[in-house]
Design a protein around this motif. Structure first.
Motif, PDB file in Angstrom:
ATOM      1  N   TYR A 136     -24.564  11.167 -12.671  1.00 53.01           N
ATOM      2  CA  TYR A 136     -24.129   9.894 -11.779  1.00 53.01           C
ATOM      3  C   TYR A 136     -22.888   9.935 -12.721  1.00 53.01           C
ATOM      4  O   TYR A 136     -22.343   9.219 -13.554  1.00 53.01           O
ATOM      5  CB  TYR A 136     -24.948   9.570 -11.269  1.00 53.01           C
ATOM      6  CG  TYR A 136     -26.288  10.221 -10.568  1.00 53.01           C
ATOM      7  CD1 TYR A 136     -26.050  10.448  -9.432  1.00 53.01           C
ATOM      8  CD2 TYR A 136     -27.998  10.044 -11.329  1.00 53.01           C
ATOM      9  CE1 TYR A 136     -27.435  11.187  -8.779  1.00 53.01           C
ATOM     10  CE2 TYR A 136     -28.778  10.918 -10.510  1.00 53.01           C
ATOM     11  CZ  TYR A 136     -28.451  11.500  -9.387  1.00 53.01           C
ATOM     12  OH  TYR A 136     -29.960  11.674  -8.114  1.00 53.01           O
ATOM     13  N   LYS A 714     -26.921   5.257  -8.497  1.00 54.84           N
ATOM     14  CA  LYS A 714     -26.706   6.707  -8.029  1.00 54.84           C
ATOM     15  C   LYS A 714     -26.136   7.731  -6.767  1.00 54.84           C
ATOM     16  O   LYS A 714     -26.434   6.523  -6.122  1.00 54.84           O
ATOM     17  CB  LYS A 714     -28.412   7.367  -8.440  1.00 54.84           C
ATOM     18  CG  LYS A 714     -29.224   6.841  -7.531  1.00 54.84           C
ATOM     19  CD  LYS A 714     -30.707   7.537  -7.789  1.00 54.84           C
ATOM     20  CE  LYS A 714     -31.698   6.444  -6.933  1.00 54.84           C
ATOM     21  NZ  LYS A 714     -33.243   6.721  -7.911  1.00 54.84           N
ATOM     22  N   GLN A 715     -26.319   8.700  -6.439  1.00 59.80           N
ATOM     23  CA  GLN A 715     -25.823   8.714  -5.316  1.00 59.80           C
ATOM     24  C   GLN A 715     -26.315  10.894  -5.019  1.00 59.80           C
ATOM     25  O   GLN A 715     -27.197  11.619  -5.448  1.00 59.80           O
ATOM     26  CB  GLN A 715     -24.046   9.420  -5.267  1.00 59.80           C
ATOM     27  CG  GLN A 715     -23.229   8.664  -5.673  1.00 59.80           C
ATOM     28  CD  GLN A 715     -22.768   8.634  -7.549  1.00 59.80           C
ATOM     29  OE1 GLN A 715     -23.493   9.346  -7.869  1.00 59.80           O
ATOM     30  NE2 GLN A 715     -22.941   6.966  -7.609  1.00 59.80           N
ATOM     31  N   ALA A 717     -26.782  14.184  -3.179  1.00 56.82           N
ATOM     32  CA  ALA A 717     -26.190  15.102  -4.256  1.00 56.82           C
ATOM     33  C   ALA A 717     -26.642  16.870  -4.266  1.00 56.82           C
ATOM     34  O   ALA A 717     -27.589  17.014  -3.370  1.00 56.82           O
ATOM     35  CB  ALA A 717     -26.284  14.937  -5.798  1.00 56.82           C
ATOM     36  N   ARG A 734     -27.680  19.487 -11.069  1.00 58.24           N
ATOM     37  CA  ARG A 734     -27.098  19.002 -10.289  1.00 58.24           C
ATOM     38  C   ARG A 734     -25.365  19.667 -10.097  1.00 58.24           C
ATOM     39  O   ARG A 734     -24.970  19.327 -11.287  1.00 58.24           O
ATOM     40  CB  ARG A 734     -26.489  17.160 -10.521  1.00 58.24           C
ATOM     41  CG  ARG A 734     -26.153  16.117  -9.235  1.00 58.24           C
ATOM     42  CD  ARG A 734     -26.537  14.997  -9.715  1.00 58.24           C
ATOM     43  NE  ARG A 734     -27.645  14.288  -9.991  1.00 58.24           N
ATOM     44  CZ  ARG A 734     -28.446  13.730 -11.029  1.00 58.24           C
ATOM     45  NH1 ARG A 734     -27.290  14.083 -12.046  1.00 58.24           N
ATOM     46  NH2 ARG A 734     -28.996  13.653 -10.809  1.00 58.24           N
ATOM     47  N   THR A 737     -20.800  15.327  -6.633  1.00 56.89           N
ATOM     48  CA  THR A 737     -22.253  14.339  -6.122  1.00 56.89           C
ATOM     49  C   THR A 737     -21.484  13.887  -5.020  1.00 56.89           C
ATOM     50  O   THR A 737     -19.872  14.393  -5.173  1.00 56.89           O
ATOM     51  CB  THR A 737     -22.250  13.448  -7.000  1.00 56.89           C
ATOM     52  OG1 THR A 737     -21.085  12.829  -7.721  1.00 56.89           O
ATOM     53  CG2 THR A 737     -23.055  13.706  -8.013  1.00 56.89           C
ATOM     54  N   SER A 740     -21.385   7.230  -2.734  1.00 54.61           N
ATOM     55  CA  SER A 740     -21.996   6.655  -2.359  1.00 54.61           C
ATOM     56  C   SER A 740     -22.805   6.259  -0.941  1.00 54.61           C
ATOM     57  O   SER A 740     -21.418   5.730  -0.473  1.00 54.61           O
ATOM     58  CB  SER A 740     -22.210   5.920  -2.968  1.00 54.61           C
ATOM     59  OG  SER A 740     -23.792   4.643  -3.399  1.00 54.61           O
TER      60      SER A 740
END
Length: 795
Positions: A136, A714-715, A717, A734, A737, A740
């Motif tokens: 992230y 965090k976002q 993804a 992951r 991403t 946001s």
């Protein structure tokens, strides 16, 4: 008046409707974010630094549809001639499986799934692969990928889809969601799934809604709505030649014009794409690209099960019986095995009003059409305040919507389905109405319909407490059927609802039970699964006993009798199957079907004959008690009895449903289920939450996007799921991403699996709290939704 000078106004925090992943029971807030000027698709997207053999400079890899080179001007002698989406092409067939497509590419072996699996194996073998999995980036406003993937933005909101760039021509809609891909020549390979060219074909993308506040009398729109009207003003559309940011300027006629254009901004697009090894993916704006929308320029016929009578077009003129105008609130969807596209109409309560007004946002029973003592009669009167039911609009009936709709790529937008020709667009009335998220077809290990069996597909009702449904055609599919003959089967079928009978209904701290996730207080695993059964939803069902028959309402009562009983489970009766199909959620509650934690996406995995399910979350009270009876408060007691039956799943899970007879799911009456992965809080390398859309690669690998991870650290993804014997051992790797406060949705591979397409939906929808984003900026009005392609970097 200079429109650009008005863009710098500060946008206020205002309510916004949810994206596809929510049931609309709450609202998001917002404010503006500033970006560089210009309404094009350019924006920063980057790949992390990784091993020296897999690096790329993609700091300026985004493009707009109008930047594309005309593929018909290519000098490559092997380039494919553009074909209509329903026509056959000789390129990219199974006899040339080593070729990556139609642009003269050298034979390749690497695919995105194979490369990611190599990276996973390397990490698990003790080698630290730099930049993998992707970490992230706190407060990130850009799209980021691992270095093995080269990303680009192919189209964003308001981009033209043809060489005509005026708003009257097809343009990219708002909040793109589902993506479908048909590679050229798939017909020769026998299946649209991983058949045909991986470098040229037709794509389908749907559009759900425009984010943030709509225009109202005395109130200007915000967010994407303001982007829309600013673009229209700049393009010289007469209705918007005023200061669109000035709330005082918004009169009733101007709001009516806004509603019309909002309906044009939703729906779907069918468009041609080609990949150049140097330039990447491009939309061919010289092709016959087409838009479908929420106006009567797009028509559907409702087939089977539900008769809506005579609707009207946008002028008020009557349409043929059961032909309805437009499609709205499109969420996910599916490519059918016969090469058409399904698009799921989800939160139409925002657009036209809720038909099943028996429930509040916390699943509480409220007075209305479901009152006991009489038959249920659904009130189809439109809402007075929904998106499309204000002003002078005439197409306002909620029962025209909330279907899974099939779009025929060979038919013009205004061509409703004709059973005699088999052409045109339809809505599957035989499945019924719900907050549909998507559909998934049962196919054999060759990714085709199974001959001499009924067509079977699954669909999820994406709401807290929504269920999973199985549709089975009345007649069998037989080998050699034409597309028209296959489509004719959609008019008649049986609807079954999945009853996860030993799934824990409510949270219980003493037993460890987590409502909608555990069985007897523990997550079910492949070695210790839960048990469920399919129940046919019909007043003619005299074989199945209602699940809540043991709850004191009458042991042994059949489903058909329970549905028709005007007092069963404290609800009115369903006098016929049409009433059942128009209110699947209410019918399921009446019978005591176990509630689920928002089934967002379902995908059939033909490599092992399993159904994969993304449960996003459920953190509210249940509609039903543990015994399946209605969860209502007893006013005679001091406490609120409803509060004893609720759930606190904030992170979601991915489950697997295994039919009792996976080779013949139409005949399966029972199933088992288990958790393959459980979401978790936090922002570490292997933590993820709120799974949304799924994708299954040609080897059966599981990929998923998330929705709801808007936080400072965090976002949302995209992930590759490493499965294991228990859900606790499974890990999500992951690979991408998104900015946001944006959702990663609609992942789908090209047929050669060297590219992965997905949608970035509603970036900066929370205008007040979202970080500045450079994703496809619209001047100072912030980022736009857009579709991204990621292509494997050559090693």
């Amino acid at each position: 008046m200079h429109i650009d000078s008005r863009r710098s106004l500060v946008l206020l925090t205002l309510l916004a409707p949810f994206a596809c992943g929510d049931d609309g029971s709450a609202a998001d807030d917002g404010s503006s974010s500033s970006s560089s000027s210009g309404a094009d698709s350019s924006g920063t997207i980057s790949a992390t630094t990784a091993t020296p053999t897999a690096t790329t400079d993609s700091s300026d890899s985004s493009i707009t549809a109008t930047d594309a080179t005309d593929p018909t001007d290519a000098t490559d002698p092997t380039a494919t001639t553009t074909t209509a989406p329903g026509e056959s092409s000789s390129s990219g067939n199974a006899d040339d499986s080593s070729s990556s497509g139609t642009t003269g590419d050298p034979p390749v072996d690497d695919t995105i799934p194979s490369v990611i699996r190599e990276l996973v194996e390397a990490e698990n073998g003790g080698r630290d692969v730099e930049g993998f999995p992707l970490e992230y980036s706190p407060g990130e406003g850009s799209l980021r990928t691992i270095a093995e993937l080269s990303p680009q933005i192919d189209a964003a909101f308001t981009d033209p889809l043809t060489e005509d760039s005026t708003p009257a021509a097809p343009f990219w809609g708002a909040n793109n969601d589902f993506n479908g891909f048909l590679g050229d020549g798939w017909e020769n390979d026998g299946s649209p799934y991983y058949g045909g060219s991986g470098a040229a074909g037709w794509m389908f993308t749907n559009f759900e809604y425009a984010s943030n506040d709509r225009a109202n009398v005395g109130a200007a729109p915000t967010g994407q709505g303001l982007q829309l009207v600013t673009w229209l003003a700049e393009q010289g559309v007469p209705e918007f030649q005023f200061d669109v940011t000035d709330s005082a300027e918004w009169t009733a006629p101007r709001v009516d014009a806004y509603i019309e254009w909002h309906k044009r901004a939703v729906g779907a697009a069918l468009y041609r794409v080609e990949r150049d090894e140097e330039e990447g993916w491009r939309i061919d704006t010289s092709a016959d690209n087409t838009r479908f929308d929420g106006t009567s320029a797009t028509l559907f016929r409702i087939v089977g099960g539900i008769d809506v009578g005579v609707a009207a077009d946008d002028t008020g003129a009557p349409l043929p019986a059961n032909v309805v105008p437009g499609t709205s609130s499109n969420c996910s969807g599916a490519v059918t095995p016969w090469g058409t596209f399904l698009t799921a109409e989800e939160n139409v309560n925002f657009a036209y009003g809720e038909l099943e007004t028996c429930w509040n946002s916390s699943n509480g029973f409220v007075p209305g059409p479901c009152n006991p003592g009489a038959d249920i009669v659904w009130n189809t009167t439109p809402s007075a305040s929904a998106d499309y039911t204000r002003g002078v609009a005439v197409n306002t009936r909620p029962h025209y919507y909330s279907y899974i709709a099939e779009i025929d790529p060979e038919a013009a937008p205004g061509e409703a389905y004709d059973a005699e020709t088999g052409r045109g667009h339809l809505k599957i009335g035989s499945l019924g109405r719900a907050h549909w998220e998507n559909a998934a077809f049962h196919v054999g290990d060759d990714w085709n319909l199974v001959p001499d069996q009924p067509i079977v597909f699954y669909a999820g009702d994406d709401r807290r407490g929504g269920r999973i449904y199985k549709w089975v055609s009345s007649a069998n599919y037989t080998e050699g059927m034409t597309k028209a003959e296959i489509r004719a089967l959609l008019a008649e079928g049986y609807v079954y609802v999945a009853h996860f009978e030993d799934l824990d209904n409510s949270d219980d701290g003493d037993t460890g039970a987590l409502g909608g996730l555990t069985v007897g207080g523990a997550l079910p695993s492949a070695g210790s699964p839960g048990v469920g059964r399919w129940i046919r939803l019909s007043i003619d069902n005299v074989n199945d006993v209602a699940p809540n028959a043991g709850g004191g309402a009458g042991a042994g009562t059949t489903v058909g009798d329970a549905l028709q009983d005007v007092n069963w489970n404290g609800m009115g009766g369903f006098p016929n199957d049409q009433t059942v199909l128009m209110g699947l959620y209410s019918a399921s509650n009446k019978l005591g079907i176990r509630e689920l934690n928002r089934p967002e996406d379902l995908e059939w995995n033909p490599t092992d004959g399993t159904l994969w399910i993304a449960f996003t979350n459920h953190d509210r009270l249940n509609a039903l008690r543990d015994d399946g009876t209605l969860n209502v408060d007893d006013p005679a007691t001091p406490q609120n009895d409803r509060e004893a039956f609720g759930r606190s799943d904030d992170f979601g899970a991915i489950f697997v449903l295994v039919e009792d007879d996976a080779a013949h799911p139409a005949d399966s009456e029972d199933f088992t289920f288990y958790a393959a992965w459980r979401g978790s809080a936090g922002a570490t390398s292997f933590e993820a939450a709120n799974p949304d859309n799924l994708a299954i690669d040609s080897d059966g690998g599981i990929w998923f996007g998330t929705d709801g991870n808007f936080a400072a650290d965090k976002q949302d993804a995209l992930y590759f799921l490493e499965t294991a014997a228990t859900p606790e051992q499974a890990r999500a790797w992951r690979i991408v991403t998104v900015p946001s406060d944006a959702e990663a949705t609609g992942p789908i591979f090209s047929s050669d699996e060297r590219s992965l397409f997905f949608s970035v939906q509603h970036p900066a929808e929370d205008l007040a709290a979202a970080p500045q984003s450079d994703f496809a900026p619209f001047g100072e009005l912030g980022p736009r939704s857009g579709r991204v392609s990621m292509t494997l970097v050559e090693r």
